[in-house]
Write a protein that holds these residues in place. Structure first.
Motif, PDB file in Angstrom:
ATOM      1  N   ILE A  95       6.205  -2.100 -10.932  1.00 25.27           N
ATOM      2  CA  ILE A  95       5.648  -2.388  -9.609  1.00 25.27           C
ATOM      3  C   ILE A  95       4.704  -3.588  -9.663  1.00 25.27           C
ATOM      4  O   ILE A  95       4.788  -4.505  -8.837  1.00 25.27           O
ATOM      5  CB  ILE A  95       4.939  -1.144  -9.025  1.00 25.27           C
ATOM      6  N   VAL A  96       3.828  -3.610 -10.671  1.00 23.92           N
ATOM      7  CA  VAL A  96       2.875  -4.719 -10.827  1.00 23.92           C
ATOM      8  C   VAL A  96       3.627  -6.038 -11.010  1.00 23.92           C
ATOM      9  O   VAL A  96       3.324  -7.052 -10.372  1.00 23.92           O
ATOM     10  CB  VAL A  96       1.919  -4.460 -12.022  1.00 23.92           C
ATOM     11  N   GLU A  97       4.641  -6.022 -11.874  1.00 19.40           N
ATOM     12  CA  GLU A  97       5.422  -7.243 -12.150  1.00 19.40           C
ATOM     13  C   GLU A  97       6.181  -7.695 -10.907  1.00 19.40           C
ATOM     14  O   GLU A  97       6.279  -8.880 -10.620  1.00 19.40           O
ATOM     15  CB  GLU A  97       6.391  -6.998 -13.319  1.00 19.40           C
ATOM     16  N   TYR A  98       6.731  -6.734 -10.165  1.00 21.52           N
ATOM     17  CA  TYR A  98       7.527  -7.089  -8.981  1.00 21.52           C
ATOM     18  C   TYR A  98       6.634  -7.669  -7.886  1.00 21.52           C
ATOM     19  O   TYR A  98       7.003  -8.651  -7.225  1.00 21.52           O
ATOM     20  CB  TYR A  98       8.280  -5.853  -8.459  1.00 21.52           C
ATOM     21  N   ASN A 115       0.815  -1.224   0.000  1.00 20.96           N
ATOM     22  CA  ASN A 115       0.000   0.000   0.000  1.00 20.96           C
ATOM     23  C   ASN A 115       0.844   1.268   0.000  1.00 20.96           C
ATOM     24  O   ASN A 115       0.353   2.349  -0.306  1.00 20.96           O
ATOM     25  CB  ASN A 115      -0.942   0.017   1.214  1.00 20.96           C
ATOM     26  N   ASP A 116       2.129   1.124   0.364  1.00 21.75           N
ATOM     27  CA  ASP A 116       3.014   2.293   0.461  1.00 21.75           C
ATOM     28  C   ASP A 116       4.281   2.067  -0.358  1.00 21.75           C
ATOM     29  O   ASP A 116       5.367   2.518   0.007  1.00 21.75           O
ATOM     30  CB  ASP A 116       3.351   2.523   1.955  1.00 21.75           C
ATOM     31  N   PRO A 168      11.752   1.102   4.452  1.00 20.63           N
ATOM     32  CA  PRO A 168      11.436   2.455   3.978  1.00 20.63           C
ATOM     33  C   PRO A 168      12.665   3.057   3.295  1.00 20.63           C
ATOM     34  O   PRO A 168      13.796   2.773   3.712  1.00 20.63           O
ATOM     35  CB  PRO A 168      11.099   3.229   5.259  1.00 20.63           C
ATOM     36  N   ILE A 169      12.448   3.830   2.261  1.00 21.26           N
ATOM     37  CA  ILE A 169      13.586   4.477   1.592  1.00 21.26           C
ATOM     38  C   ILE A 169      14.140   5.528   2.545  1.00 21.26           C
ATOM     39  O   ILE A 169      13.439   6.465   2.932  1.00 21.26           O
ATOM     40  CB  ILE A 169      13.154   5.121   0.256  1.00 21.26           C
ATOM     41  N   ILE A 170      15.404   5.343   2.925  1.00 22.48           N
ATOM     42  CA  ILE A 170      16.025   6.273   3.877  1.00 22.48           C
ATOM     43  C   ILE A 170      16.818   7.318   3.100  1.00 22.48           C
ATOM     44  O   ILE A 170      17.493   7.004   2.124  1.00 22.48           O
ATOM     45  CB  ILE A 170      16.921   5.490   4.860  1.00 22.48           C
ATOM     46  N   ASN A 198       7.264   4.447  -1.319  1.00 21.97           N
ATOM     47  CA  ASN A 198       8.205   4.899  -0.276  1.00 21.97           C
ATOM     48  C   ASN A 198       9.077   3.761   0.245  1.00 21.97           C
ATOM     49  O   ASN A 198       9.732   3.896   1.279  1.00 21.97           O
ATOM     50  CB  ASN A 198       7.433   5.515   0.896  1.00 21.97           C
ATOM     51  N   MET A 199       9.055   2.631  -0.465  1.00 23.02           N
ATOM     52  CA  MET A 199       9.773   1.437  -0.002  1.00 23.02           C
ATOM     53  C   MET A 199      10.856   1.001  -0.989  1.00 23.02           C
ATOM     54  O   MET A 199      10.768   1.250  -2.184  1.00 23.02           O
ATOM     55  CB  MET A 199       8.790   0.261   0.156  1.00 23.02           C
ATOM     56  N   VAL A 200      11.853   0.320  -0.445  1.00 19.13           N
ATOM     57  CA  VAL A 200      12.785  -0.428  -1.282  1.00 19.13           C
ATOM     58  C   VAL A 200      12.586  -1.901  -0.913  1.00 19.13           C
ATOM     59  O   VAL A 200      12.548  -2.257   0.270  1.00 19.13           O
ATOM     60  CB  VAL A 200      14.254   0.026  -1.100  1.00 19.13           C
ATOM     61  N   ILE A 201      12.382  -2.746  -1.924  1.00 21.33           N
ATOM     62  CA  ILE A 201      12.184  -4.178  -1.684  1.00 21.33           C
ATOM     63  C   ILE A 201      13.416  -4.914  -2.190  1.00 21.33           C
ATOM     64  O   ILE A 201      13.920  -4.649  -3.278  1.00 21.33           O
ATOM     65  CB  ILE A 201      10.909  -4.710  -2.386  1.00 21.33           C
ATOM     66  N   LYS A 202      13.919  -5.827  -1.342  1.00 22.80           N
ATOM     67  CA  LYS A 202      15.151  -6.545  -1.680  1.00 22.80           C
ATOM     68  C   LYS A 202      14.945  -8.038  -1.550  1.00 22.80           C
ATOM     69  O   LYS A 202      14.156  -8.490  -0.715  1.00 22.80           O
ATOM     70  CB  LYS A 202      16.284  -6.147  -0.711  1.00 22.80           C
ATOM     71  N   LYS A 203      15.711  -8.794  -2.342  1.00 22.93           N
ATOM     72  CA  LYS A 203      15.737 -10.245  -2.165  1.00 22.93           C
ATOM     73  C   LYS A 203      16.610 -10.557  -0.953  1.00 22.93           C
ATOM     74  O   LYS A 203      17.650  -9.930  -0.752  1.00 22.93           O
ATOM     75  CB  LYS A 203      16.308 -10.924  -3.415  1.00 22.93           C
ATOM     76  N   THR A 204      16.196 -11.546  -0.168  1.00 21.52           N
ATOM     77  CA  THR A 204      16.897 -11.807   1.100  1.00 21.52           C
ATOM     78  C   THR A 204      18.296 -12.366   0.895  1.00 21.52           C
ATOM     79  O   THR A 204      19.131 -12.281   1.784  1.00 21.52           O
ATOM     80  CB  THR A 204      16.098 -12.790   1.977  1.00 21.52           C
TER      81      THR A 204
END
Length: 482
Positions: free
Chosen positions: A396-399, A367-368, A414-416, A371-377
């Motif tokens: 975004i949709v594909e990710y 939902n936010d 959160p993007i710092i 403002n986020m960064v998503i990473k593979k672990t």
């Protein structure tokens, strides 16, 4: 045109912590360097920048970018203006990293033996067992001196309020230390008088400390044990670093094909016959180390190496199976580990992190997402991540669809707003975002951290991505003695 005019064009974002400027005045630690730079003309600075490029080129200081299936060697971009850290800031960083590494080492020992942290419900069992780097082969494995993490590169960032955060723990085969050493050598050539004037602490002891630690791990109590650095070979992106460290420590650089195991002992093939190897500083990932124990198709490792390791006839640095402790999903539990094992409050904070396998946290992130960064672990080098603020609707949709296939493999933060430092760009000083990777060496006598580290710079204006593989560069990192 004098450089003083360049400083007037240095525009700092009010929502960002700038390490040189505060309220339009130069911070104390930068004053001597700025005064010096103001005495130079733009032509002189341009010449120094050009000299730095020539030195990097002539010394082959490169890294490899893998794109479109080809390995392309590139000069590592270097910014000539040093990043300056005060003695007090460094003292705080050093204490925080030492505390963290003590806890991570105890965690690795625990999960590969008694597993108290699982039994006491601090870390869920499924979080550990679902990690691809958790190796059952390491259960009840006698690791010399109980040291699992001999070499680490802990990534730090500064937030908009100036406080330091740990971004991630690199405990497997951390890279980049050769650039820290080379950046200092280049700076000595460019600004020979500036380092002593500023009372900058030295980083050049790193190879000596590492070599001393490697010698101390030798299973044979002999005066001059045989130490080798095991590299995947010339096509590896960090091959320059492997050659540099082997040369600076005076040890042999070997590939898997140069070693053989006989009667649970490791030998190096030499022109005068086989020579027993005591310590292997490996820059090869776990899964390729021994085709008999892990990936049968691996040509990078040595058949039988794990049996020699288990018998105690060879030491391996870093210990096998460390990856479970730098999995980005395990990262969120490190503050709890510090409280659990050391009964202390964490000195350095984690960045707030969401586990995407938890439905409520995933919904919050989705939902936010801008403002986020998503990473593979378990990815590194800035690969496989989504920077929400810079991604298109389609990306975004594909990710999101990718995340839903296996949510355990993703975390979000959160993007710092990373801190900025001055960089010399096109004849002007301009602020650019940075992180910091100090290198910690752990031996039988404790943990030592050379005063400095690799400062990585996002060279593109407005960018937050500092990885060299994604267009980042680096600069010399000065830690002041007083």
């Amino acid at each position: 045109m004098q450089t003083s005019e360049l400083l007037q064009s240095y525009l700092v974002d009010t929502n960002t912590w700038d390490e040189m400027y505060k309220n339009a005045t130069v911070r104390e630690q930068y004053k001597k360097a700025v005064d010096f730079l103001q005495q130079l003309s733009v032509e002189e600075l341009n010449k120094k920048e050009e000299l730095a490029k020539r030195l990097f080129m002539s010394q082959g200081i490169t890294f490899t970018v893998y794109s479109s299936g080809e390995g392309i060697e590139k000069i590592f971009p270097f910014d000539i203006i040093p990043r300056i850290i005060t003695a007090a800031e460094w003292d705080y960083i050093e204490k925080g990293i030492k505390q963290r590494l003590k806890a991570l080492n105890l965690f690795l020992k625990d999960i590969y033996s008694t597993q108290f942290i699982i039994k006491d419900g601090v870390v869920p069992a499924e979080m550990i067992y679902s990690c691809p780097h958790y190796l059952r082969e390491m259960h009840n494995f006698p690791v010399p001196y109980d040291i699992y993490v001999h070499i680490s590169g802990i990534d730090l960032i500064r937030n908009s309020d100036g406080s330091f955060y740990i971004l991630e723990d690199n405990l497997r085969t951390p890279s980049g230390v050769s650039y820290m050493l080379e950046n200092r050598e280049i700076t000595k050539r460019l600004f020979p008088d500036l380092l002593p004037q500023n009372n900058v602490r030295s980083v050049t002891e790193y190879p000596n400390i590492l070599h001393r630690n490697l010698v101390s791990l030798s299973p044979r109590q002999i005066y001059n044990p045989t130490i080798v650095l095991l590299t995947p070979g010339i096509y590896n992106s960090a091959y320059f670093e492997h050659t540099t460290l082997a040369r600076l420590m005076g040890v042999e650089l070997v590939e898997g094909k140069d070693l053989v195991v006989d009667n649970h002992k490791v030998f190096m093939k030499t022109t005068s016959g086989l020579q027993q190897v005591d310590v292997i500083y490996r820059r090869v990932d776990d899964e390729y180390l021994d085709p008999l124990a892990f990936d049968a198709n691996s040509l990078l490792g040595v058949a039988g190496l794990m049996s020699a390791y288990r018998k105690g006839n060879v030491a391996i640095v870093n210990a096998v199976g460390n990856g479970v402790a730098d999995d980005k999903a395990i990262y969120t539990y490190v503050p709890s580990m510090i409280r659990y094992y050391l009964n202390e409050e964490p000195i350095l904070k984690n960045v707030p992190t969401y586990h995407l396998e938890r439905a409520d946290e995933r919904e919050l992130v989705f939902n936010d997402i801008t403002n986020m960064v998503i990473k593979k672990t378990n990815a590194s080098g800035g690969y496989g991540m989504l920077m929400g603020s810079a991604a298109s609707e389609k990306e975004i949709v594909e990710y999101k669809a990718e995340v839903l296939k296996n949510p355990r493999e993703f975390i979000a933060q959160p993007i710092i707003s990373l801190s900025t430092v001055p960089c010399y760009m096109n004849g002007k000083l301009q602020p650019r975002r940075v992180d910091l990777r100090p290198y910690a060496l752990c031996g039988p006598d404790g943990i030592e951290i050379v005063p400095g580290g690799l400062t990585r710079v996002a060279l593109k204006e407005g960018s937050m991505i500092v990885n060299s593989s994604q267009g980042g560069g680096s600069k010399d990192t000065w830690v002041l003695a007083t």
